[in-house]
Scaffold this active site. Structure first.
Site, PDB file in Angstrom:
ATOM      1  N   ASN A  35      -0.376  -7.475  -7.475  1.00  0.00           N
ATOM      2  CA  ASN A  35      -1.466  -7.178  -8.398  1.00  0.00           C
ATOM      3  C   ASN A  35      -0.970  -7.280  -9.832  1.00  0.00           C
ATOM      4  OD1 ASN A  35      -3.364  -6.619  -6.405  1.00  0.00           O
ATOM      5  ND2 ASN A  35      -2.941  -4.437  -6.398  1.00  0.00           N
TER       6      ASN A  35
ATOM      7  N   ARG B 256      -4.021  -8.866  -0.804  1.00  0.00           N
ATOM      8  CA  ARG B 256      -2.583  -9.143  -0.717  1.00  0.00           C
ATOM      9  C   ARG B 256      -2.116  -9.138   0.728  1.00  0.00           C
ATOM     10  NH1 ARG B 256       0.395  -4.946  -3.544  1.00  0.00           N
ATOM     11  NH2 ARG B 256      -1.420  -3.722  -3.008  1.00  0.00           N
TER      12      ARG B 256
END
Length: 97
Positions: A40, A22
């Protein structure tokens, strides 16, 4: 945001959680001038939502799924599913969720 901007929703499969994926995605999106988020999902995927000019979103999509990654992308991507729509006004910055 100009009305010709697009919204990319990408769902990235593989070993992409807990490895800095990320953060890496956020850095690439900011370099491309995109806004949105990387998050997520409970099933192990990462959802990436990016808005901006279509060429920049297409470049981010290519980077997400590039094999092998030329930019040392963390984790291992086994597939990316993408969805396209019109950009939604009001999104600012690119964040990790």
């Amino acid at each position: 945001m100009p009305s010709d901007d697009v919204r990319l929703s990408a769902f990235v499969r593989g070993s992409v959680q807990g490895v800095g994926f990320r953060w890496w995605t956020r850095a690439r999106a900011l370099e491309l001038g995109l806004v949105g988020f990387a998050s997520n999902l409970p099933d192990g995927r990462v959802q990436v939502v990016a808005e901006g000019p279509r060429p920049a979103c297409e470049r981010l999509l290519a980077l997400l799924g590039e094999q092998p990654s030329s930019l040392r992308r963390p984790g291992e991507v086994t597939g990316v599913t993408d969805q396209w729509s019109a950009a939604r006004p009001g999104t600012i910055g690119f964040v990790e969720r």
